[in-house]
Scaffold this active site. Structure first.
Site, PDB file in Angstrom:
ATOM      1  N   LYS A   1      64.647 -52.963   5.264  1.00  0.00           N
ATOM      2  CA  LYS A   1      63.585 -52.479   4.363  1.00  0.00           C
ATOM      3  C   LYS A   1      63.291 -53.461   3.231  1.00  0.00           C
ATOM      4  CE  LYS A   1      62.342 -48.224   5.443  1.00  0.00           C
ATOM      5  NZ  LYS A   1      61.012 -48.423   5.923  1.00  0.00           N
ATOM      6  N   ARG A   2      64.306 -54.215   2.870  1.00  0.00           N
ATOM      7  CA  ARG A   2      64.156 -55.159   1.760  1.00  0.00           C
ATOM      8  C   ARG A   2      62.991 -56.125   2.000  1.00  0.00           C
ATOM      9  NH1 ARG A   2      67.782 -59.274   0.068  1.00  0.00           N
ATOM     10  NH2 ARG A   2      68.874 -59.091   2.053  1.00  0.00           N
TER      11      ARG A   2
END
Ligand code: GLU
Length: 485
Positions: free
Chosen positions: A262-263
């Site tokens: 997700k980063r």
């Protein structure tokens, strides 16, 4: 030569939205099956199986998301939970009797046994291994008949069923279609759980029982499962079942070569579509994540890629998720897609702009007029905003600058008074000729100065669709209104 029919599967766990990695694995399985169909391998079947044995983490909404994502990408399965098939059911939580039956078979042969250790005892074993700085291996015990009788009456000792790893098994050789020969040392594998004490199967067991009973010919999956494979091979051997061919596909990494997370933005397929990537472009992009065309093809339909798709062209090294390439591909698809299809995809992004005054061919003409510089469909509302019915926004700095020029007012006045009444609205071309003639008549004023003045007046900006198209799309009424003010 192996002539058994190709039967491949994608086996997602519905514990989250359809992840890019799973979608890419699904795609490779699909392409492999399609290729087998194309090359006259006879029947080839692509199967969807839902692996929801982790009941706490599995959710129905994720099953729907998996269906939707795979369909959107064009990966229609031939057998699956929703459409059935000869080896139904295709949901693990509905296949309990299969696991039970196969577990019993192993118990009867002494190849598996009931394990009565409590979690606390297992934890203590692990802690001892850590303290003694040795790798943890489940410690097999030979319980006496009396001990077993006592365990059976103890409510705190619900047994699991463990696989008895054969002694002196030596090296387990995985002959992987992507990675080649990969040896594993069986002595490093402790007796592992087949059926948990709550009666649900462990992943490795459910997976093998399903792959056997669904007659899977090739297991094509992510490399993150390679460490499970020796255990699975042992289960196949114990059940005297034919091994499928294995192909472990490299991971997809973020640009800094860390795990795609997700980063770095989206990881779920639906999220990419929401961001304005065309499913066709995204499927094309994923095809090239870890596989390359023998003909160097970069842009093609899945059907074309399927004709070329063989497992030997799967890369050994991890694939790096290249957002720039995705943007480039998406832009190509936006520019080349038939307009009716593009309109269908564009609809959900255009809800914020009122284009109700246009008929369908004109909406398609608008899309054609603005699509050139786009990289994603989410840029559409901004790109078409000045065609909408809302009052024109003239606050863009470029527009403000044009209106600050001394000539602008007189250019617009002259255009409105002398040219506008004579305009032929038949086509963008007729309008274009008139604008050009008008600009020439104002020499030595620069062509650009004249064009920008008209552009700023009718569209509130200096870049965008071709000016003659803008006039044509807006039509005489709106153009006049905007020229006046
Ligand atoms: N349920 C597993 C996963 O989602 C699939 C494993 C396999 O393909 O064997 O990763």
């Amino acid at each position: 030569m192996d002539v058994s029919p190709v039967r491949v599967r994608i086996a997602p766990s519905p514990t989250g939205n359809l992840h890019v990695g799973t979608a890419r694995t699904a795609l490779f399985n699909y392409l492999f099956a399609q290729h087998a169909k194309h090359t006259g391998h006879g029947e080839a079947t692509f199967i969807l199986r839902i692996e929801d044995t982790d009941l706490d983490r599995s959710e129905a909404q994720y099953v729907d998301d998996i269906y939707e994502g795979l369909r959107l990408l064009g990966l229609q399965w031939d057998e699956g939970p929703d459409i059935g098939g000869p080896y139904a059911p295709y949901v693990q939580s509905e296949r309990g009797e299969f696991y039970q039956r196969y577990a019993e078979r192993l118990l009867e042969k002494g190849l598996a046994y009931y394990c009565y250790k409590t979690q606390a005892e297992l934890d203590a074993e692990k802690e001892r291994a850590v303290a003694e700085k040795r790798p943890y291996l489940y410690e097999r015990v030979q319980w006496t008949a009396a001990e077993l009788d006592a365990f059976k009456l103890d409510p705190n000792r619900k047994p699991s069923i463990r696989f008895r790893v054969p002694e002196n098994r030596g090296s387990i050789l995985l002959d992987d279609l992507v990675r080649g020969e990969v040896p594993f040392d069986a002595s490093l594998i402790g007796d592992f759980v087949l059926m948990k004490s709550n009666g649900t199967p462990a992943y490795n067991f459910a997976c093998v029982v399903d792959d056997i009973t669904m007659v899977i010919s090739h297991v094509i999956r992510g490399e993150d499962h390679i460490s499970n494979t020796p255990k699975q091979i042992l289960i196949y051997e114990a059940l005297a079942a034919k091994l499928p061919a294995f192909a472990h596909v490299s991971m997809i990494l973020a640009p800094d070569r860390s795990k795609l997370s997700k980063r770095y933005g989206a990881t779920a397929v639906a999220e990419f579509i929401r961001q304005g990537y065309l499913p066709e472009a995204f499927a094309n992009f994923m095809t090239l994540l870890g596989w390359s065309s023998p003909e160097g093809t970069e842009i093609a339909s899945l059907e074309t890629f399927a004709r070329q798709f063989t497992l030997d062209r799967i890369a050994h090294s991890p694939a790096v998720f290249d957002q720039e390439k995705l943007n480039w591909l998406n832009g190509m698809y936006i520019r080349q897609m038939p307009l009716a299809e593009l309109r269908a995809h564009a609809e959900r992004y255009l809800r914020s702009v009122d284009l109700s005054r246009y008929d369908i061919p004109m909406v398609e003409f608008i899309l054609d007029s603005v699509r050139e510089p786009l990289t994603t469909l989410s840029q559409l509302p901004e790109a078409v905003s000045y065609f909408g019915s809302a009052p024109l926004d003239r606050s863009h700095p470029d527009c403000v600058a044009v209106f600050a020029e001394t000539e602008t007012a007189s250019i617009l006045k002259a255009f409105e008074e002398t040219v506008f009444p004579t305009l032929n609205w038949e086509s963008p071309e007729t309008l274009g000729l008139a604008i050009k003639a008008f600009a020439n008549s104002l020499k030595p004023l620069k062509m650009k100065t004249v064009m920008w003045a008209i552009r700023a007046a009718v569209s509130g900006r200096v870049h965008g669709a071709d000016l003659s198209r803008i006039l044509f799309i807006l039509g005489p009424e709106l153009v006049k209104e905007r020229l006046l003010g």
